[in-house]
Design a protein around this motif. Structure first.
Motif, PDB file in Angstrom:
ATOM      1  N   MET A  75       4.681  -5.193 -20.181  1.00 23.79           N
ATOM      2  CA  MET A  75       4.952  -5.391 -19.162  1.00 23.79           C
ATOM      3  C   MET A  75       6.422  -5.202 -20.033  1.00 23.79           C
ATOM      4  O   MET A  75       7.328  -5.845 -20.799  1.00 23.79           O
ATOM      5  CB  MET A  75       4.754  -7.021 -18.723  1.00 23.79           C
ATOM      6  N   GLY A 103       8.921  -4.754 -17.263  1.00 26.85           N
ATOM      7  CA  GLY A 103       9.876  -4.492 -15.571  1.00 26.85           C
ATOM      8  C   GLY A 103      11.123  -6.111 -15.995  1.00 26.85           C
ATOM      9  O   GLY A 103      11.771  -5.575 -14.506  1.00 26.85           O
ATOM     10  N   GLY A 104      10.884  -6.322 -17.023  1.00 29.37           N
ATOM     11  CA  GLY A 104      11.802  -7.802 -16.906  1.00 29.37           C
ATOM     12  C   GLY A 104      13.748  -7.424 -17.319  1.00 29.37           C
ATOM     13  O   GLY A 104      13.914  -6.187 -17.748  1.00 29.37           O
ATOM     14  N   GLN A 105      14.187  -8.435 -17.248  1.00 29.43           N
ATOM     15  CA  GLN A 105      15.780  -8.228 -16.978  1.00 29.43           C
ATOM     16  C   GLN A 105      16.000  -7.672 -18.374  1.00 29.43           C
ATOM     17  O   GLN A 105      17.514  -8.028 -19.279  1.00 29.43           O
ATOM     18  CB  GLN A 105      16.718  -8.856 -16.406  1.00 29.43           C
ATOM     19  N   GLY A 106      15.636  -8.858 -19.116  1.00 32.21           N
ATOM     20  CA  GLY A 106      16.315  -9.222 -20.670  1.00 32.21           C
ATOM     21  C   GLY A 106      16.928  -9.895 -20.442  1.00 32.21           C
ATOM     22  O   GLY A 106      17.989  -9.865 -21.429  1.00 32.21           O
ATOM     23  N   THR A 107      17.671 -10.819 -19.848  1.00 31.92           N
ATOM     24  CA  THR A 107      18.918 -11.133 -19.410  1.00 31.92           C
ATOM     25  C   THR A 107      19.321 -12.258 -20.738  1.00 31.92           C
ATOM     26  O   THR A 107      20.801 -12.655 -20.544  1.00 31.92           O
ATOM     27  CB  THR A 107      19.318 -12.339 -18.123  1.00 31.92           C
ATOM     28  N   ARG A 108      18.591 -12.919 -21.039  1.00 35.03           N
ATOM     29  CA  ARG A 108      19.047 -14.053 -22.275  1.00 35.03           C
ATOM     30  C   ARG A 108      19.399 -13.286 -23.745  1.00 35.03           C
ATOM     31  O   ARG A 108      20.357 -13.241 -24.110  1.00 35.03           O
ATOM     32  CB  ARG A 108      17.748 -15.025 -22.775  1.00 35.03           C
ATOM     33  N   LYS A 115      14.485  -3.665 -22.459  1.00 36.87           N
ATOM     34  CA  LYS A 115      14.884  -4.627 -23.463  1.00 36.87           C
ATOM     35  C   LYS A 115      14.400  -3.887 -24.633  1.00 36.87           C
ATOM     36  O   LYS A 115      13.939  -3.842 -25.334  1.00 36.87           O
ATOM     37  CB  LYS A 115      14.070  -5.260 -23.384  1.00 36.87           C
ATOM     38  N   GLN A 157       7.225  -1.639 -10.769  1.00 42.18           N
ATOM     39  CA  GLN A 157       6.754  -2.993  -9.912  1.00 42.18           C
ATOM     40  C   GLN A 157       7.164  -3.867  -8.746  1.00 42.18           C
ATOM     41  O   GLN A 157       8.707  -2.824  -9.091  1.00 42.18           O
ATOM     42  CB  GLN A 157       6.768  -4.657 -10.787  1.00 42.18           C
ATOM     43  N   SER A 180      13.213  -7.657 -10.097  1.00 43.80           N
ATOM     44  CA  SER A 180      11.100  -7.364 -10.215  1.00 43.80           C
ATOM     45  C   SER A 180      11.176  -8.496 -10.121  1.00 43.80           C
ATOM     46  O   SER A 180      11.954  -9.592 -10.070  1.00 43.80           O
ATOM     47  CB  SER A 180      10.807  -6.530 -11.266  1.00 43.80           C
ATOM     48  N   GLY A 199       8.968 -10.628 -11.431  1.00 46.02           N
ATOM     49  CA  GLY A 199       8.063 -11.111 -12.038  1.00 46.02           C
ATOM     50  C   GLY A 199       6.848 -11.313 -12.317  1.00 46.02           C
ATOM     51  O   GLY A 199       6.207  -9.783 -12.075  1.00 46.02           O
ATOM     52  N   VAL A 216       6.537  -6.938 -23.822  1.00 49.35           N
ATOM     53  CA  VAL A 216       7.442  -6.230 -24.674  1.00 49.35           C
ATOM     54  C   VAL A 216       7.920  -6.020 -25.520  1.00 49.35           C
ATOM     55  O   VAL A 216       8.838  -5.340 -26.681  1.00 49.35           O
ATOM     56  CB  VAL A 216       8.762  -5.399 -22.826  1.00 49.35           C
ATOM     57  N   LYS A 246      19.310 -17.441 -12.857  1.00 41.74           N
ATOM     58  CA  LYS A 246      19.777 -16.839 -13.213  1.00 41.74           C
ATOM     59  C   LYS A 246      21.253 -16.341 -13.626  1.00 41.74           C
ATOM     60  O   LYS A 246      21.433 -16.084 -12.537  1.00 41.74           O
ATOM     61  CB  LYS A 246      19.507 -15.354 -14.370  1.00 41.74           C
ATOM     62  N   LYS A 286      13.391 -13.025 -27.451  1.00 39.82           N
ATOM     63  CA  LYS A 286      14.313 -13.118 -26.209  1.00 39.82           C
ATOM     64  C   LYS A 286      15.607 -14.093 -26.297  1.00 39.82           C
ATOM     65  O   LYS A 286      16.422 -13.208 -25.385  1.00 39.82           O
ATOM     66  CB  LYS A 286      12.843 -15.207 -26.162  1.00 39.82           C
TER      67      LYS A 286
HETATM   68  P1  UTP Z   1      10.664 -12.906 -19.900  1.00 42.15           P
HETATM   69  O1  UTP Z   1       9.394 -13.337 -18.379  1.00 42.15           O
HETATM   70  O2  UTP Z   1      10.608 -13.306 -21.434  1.00 42.15           O
HETATM   71  O3  UTP Z   1      11.633 -12.500 -18.495  1.00 42.15           O
HETATM   72  O4  UTP Z   1       9.700 -11.649 -19.860  1.00 42.15           O
HETATM   73  P2  UTP Z   1      12.424 -11.184 -19.799  1.00 42.15           P
HETATM   74  O5  UTP Z   1      12.982 -10.181 -18.454  1.00 42.15           O
HETATM   75  O6  UTP Z   1      12.034 -10.377 -21.089  1.00 42.15           O
HETATM   76  O7  UTP Z   1      13.984 -11.948 -19.863  1.00 42.15           O
HETATM   77  P3  UTP Z   1      14.585 -13.276 -19.604  1.00 42.15           P
HETATM   78  O8  UTP Z   1      13.824 -14.123 -18.742  1.00 42.15           O
HETATM   79  O9  UTP Z   1      15.741 -12.110 -18.357  1.00 42.15           O
HETATM   80  O10 UTP Z   1      15.900 -13.566 -20.347  1.00 42.15           O
HETATM   81  C1  UTP Z   1       8.666 -11.916 -20.887  1.00 42.15           C
HETATM   82  C2  UTP Z   1       7.541 -10.412 -20.627  1.00 42.15           C
HETATM   83  O11 UTP Z   1       7.193 -10.052 -19.143  1.00 42.15           O
HETATM   84  C3  UTP Z   1       7.270  -8.650 -18.546  1.00 42.15           C
HETATM   85  C4  UTP Z   1       9.651  -8.136 -19.456  1.00 42.15           C
HETATM   86  O12 UTP Z   1       9.652  -7.310 -19.460  1.00 42.15           O
HETATM   87  C5  UTP Z   1       8.729  -9.104 -20.870  1.00 42.15           C
HETATM   88  O13 UTP Z   1       7.633  -8.117 -21.451  1.00 42.15           O
HETATM   89  N1  UTP Z   1       8.625  -9.359 -16.820  1.00 42.15           N
HETATM   90  C6  UTP Z   1       9.220 -10.046 -17.029  1.00 42.15           C
HETATM   91  C7  UTP Z   1       8.057  -7.962 -16.292  1.00 42.15           C
HETATM   92  O14 UTP Z   1       7.650  -7.000 -16.969  1.00 42.15           O
HETATM   93  N2  UTP Z   1       8.410  -7.751 -14.766  1.00 42.15           N
HETATM   94  C8  UTP Z   1       9.561  -9.507 -14.659  1.00 42.15           C
HETATM   95  O15 UTP Z   1      10.256  -9.176 -13.544  1.00 42.15           O
HETATM   96  C9  UTP Z   1       9.538 -10.161 -15.235  1.00 42.15           C
END
Ligand code: UTP
Length: 415
Positions: free
Chosen positions: A101, A103-108, A115, A184, A208, A210, A240, A341, A392
């Motif tokens: 997975m 697709g997260g934004q990795g904002t933190r 990421k 996603q 994305s 979630g 990831v 966020k 994170k």
């Molecule tokens: P997190 O919930 O920790 O989110 O994702 P994040 O995007 O890495 O970081 P923040 O919260 O914005 O700082 C846990 C895993 O789920 C994936 C992320 O890429 C990570 O591997 N993920 C999260 C997705 O693939 N899609 C999403 O919409 C959200």
């Protein structure tokens, strides 16, 4: 009534007058694109999700119990060999696939770019998070004599950069033919007043939906059908950003097979009762992960007869499913949670605002909310120092600094 008028009325009825103003300002091409986007958005759903952000989290009367698990450390040599050989067979037969997975934004973390393209400063030269994952897949492929099919889930926001990055690095030596990248789904971002954010491209800004979106996206993208065609029986889904993630753990696979369950997960013991991780439990006889904010303090500190935390098995995004389980879940809607966020946006004067504080709600479904669709889950307790080093936060806990330390120590131990 023409489409423009219809769109304006829809926007006004949901209090989105800033988008009406935008529509009146942009050229015809952009206008058509925006109208098209608006027609696909479920405003009723978004407004309900926004209203929910104002409500207190409700903890209903539920029957909650600890979850049974097996501790990898405590398995006998014979048990371990039996489980491992069951698991190995599946991988060697080409019946195993891995999903990441990404697709997260990795904002933190605040890294610009996906990421997986973040370089962890290990051994001087450094390694990208994608490269670390590939190292693990390559090791498994070598060990089991087959290249494991790898599916990477990206978002609309980071897909292009992810593909370009992996191409540029030649998939770090992994067989490109075995890699499938899919996207996603997305959902709009909403500010504190319930207004949808506008992005730099003068469209409604979506993000994305979630990591719970993985299941439906696997189906909608055709990845699930592709797995079926390949004869895949077991699917691992992981994040990831855990640099110690083991994506082909034959013990976990063997335990799932021997217990005859459809889902399995690797856990590690909570570092302390108040660590910010979700923990496994059984709720009303179904497996469940309770988020740390939803776990009452008394329960967080509760210990069992052995003096161990009763709710101490942390969910570390290390999950395994039969293909039938994914089939089933991918058709069920998961509930959305909201996360507050930081998201940049364009204001009414067309100026891009980059917030320094959280300013908007992102609605996300969580991968673990699907566990309750099943009666049982097999849990394998791993070891934090072998299995869990997440990246994170920019600094402090679960940051590049802590991940580097854990990663280097792990590889020192393995020699
Ligand atoms: P997190 O919930 O920790 O989110 O994702 P994040 O995007 O890495 O970081 P923040 O919260 O914005 O700082 C846990 C895993 O789920 C994936 C992320 O890429 C990570 O591997 N993920 C999260 C997705 O693939 N899609 C999403 O919409 C959200």
């Amino acid at each position: 009534m023409d489409k423009m008028q219809e769109t304006i009325e829809l926007l006004e009825s949901y209090n989105q007058n800033h988008i009406v103003k935008l529509l009146n300002k942009i050229d015809d091409v952009k206008k058509q694109e925006l109208i098209e986007q608006i027609s696909k958005i479920d405003f009723q759903q978004i407004m309900e999700l926004y209203e929910n952000t104002k409500k207190e989290i409700e903890i209903k009367e539920n029957k909650i119990e600890g979850i049974p698990y097996l501790d990898k450390e405590k398995l006998t040599k014979q048990e371990l060999e039996e489980f491992n050989s069951l698991g190995e067979k599946v991988i060697k037969n080409g019946e195993y696939a891995v999903v990441t997975m990404a697709g997260g934004q990795g904002t933190r973390l605040g890294h610009t770019g996906p990421k997986g393209t973040f370089k962890l400063d290990v051994y001087g030269k450094g390694k990208y998070l994608f490269e670390i994952l590939i190292d693990n897949l390559k090791e498994a492929s070598q060990k089991y004599g087959t290249t494991i099919p790898w599916y990477i889930m990206t978002s609309k926001e980071n897909n292009k950069q992810t593909v370009e990055f992996l191409e540029k690095h030649n998939f770090f030596g992994y067989d490109k033919e075995k890699v499938t990248i899919f996207m996603q789904s997305e959902i709009p971002l909403v500010d504190q007043e319930g207004k949808l954010l506008i992005g730099k491209d003068l469209k409604i800004k979506e993000a994305s939906d979630g990591n719970g979106g993985t299941y439906s996206s696997l189906r909608e993208s055709g990845a699930l059908a592709d797995m079926k065609e390949k004869g895949i029986k077991w699917i691992f889904i992981g994040g990831v950003d855990n640099v110690l993630l083991k994506m082909a753990d034959v013990t976990l696979l063997g335990i799932a097979i021997s217990q005859g369950v459809q889902i399995a997960s690797k856990s590690v013991v909570k570092a302390n009762p108040h660590e910010k991780v979700g923990v496994f439990c059984k709720m009303n006889n179904h497996p469940k992960v309770i988020e740390y904010i939803e776990l009452p303090e008394k329960m967080a500190e509760e210990v069992d007869n052995n003096g161990e935390l009763k709710y101490g098995e942390s969910h570390i995004m290390c999950n395994l499913y039969t293909i039938e389980a994914i089939e089933k879940i991918s058709k069920e809607p998961l509930k959305y949670h909201s996360a507050f966020k930081k998201n940049s946006y364009v204001n009414e004067d067309g100026k891009e605002i980059i917030p320094t504080q959280p300013n908007s709600y992102k609605f996300e479904s969580f991968i673990f909310d699907a566990f309750e669709f099943f009666d049982d889950i097999a849990i394998l307790r791993g070891k934090r120092e072998d299995d869990f080093a997440p990246v994170k936060n920019k600094e402090g806990v679960d940051s590049p600094r802590t991940a580097k330390e854990l990663y280097e120590k792990y590889w020192e131990r393995r020699g």
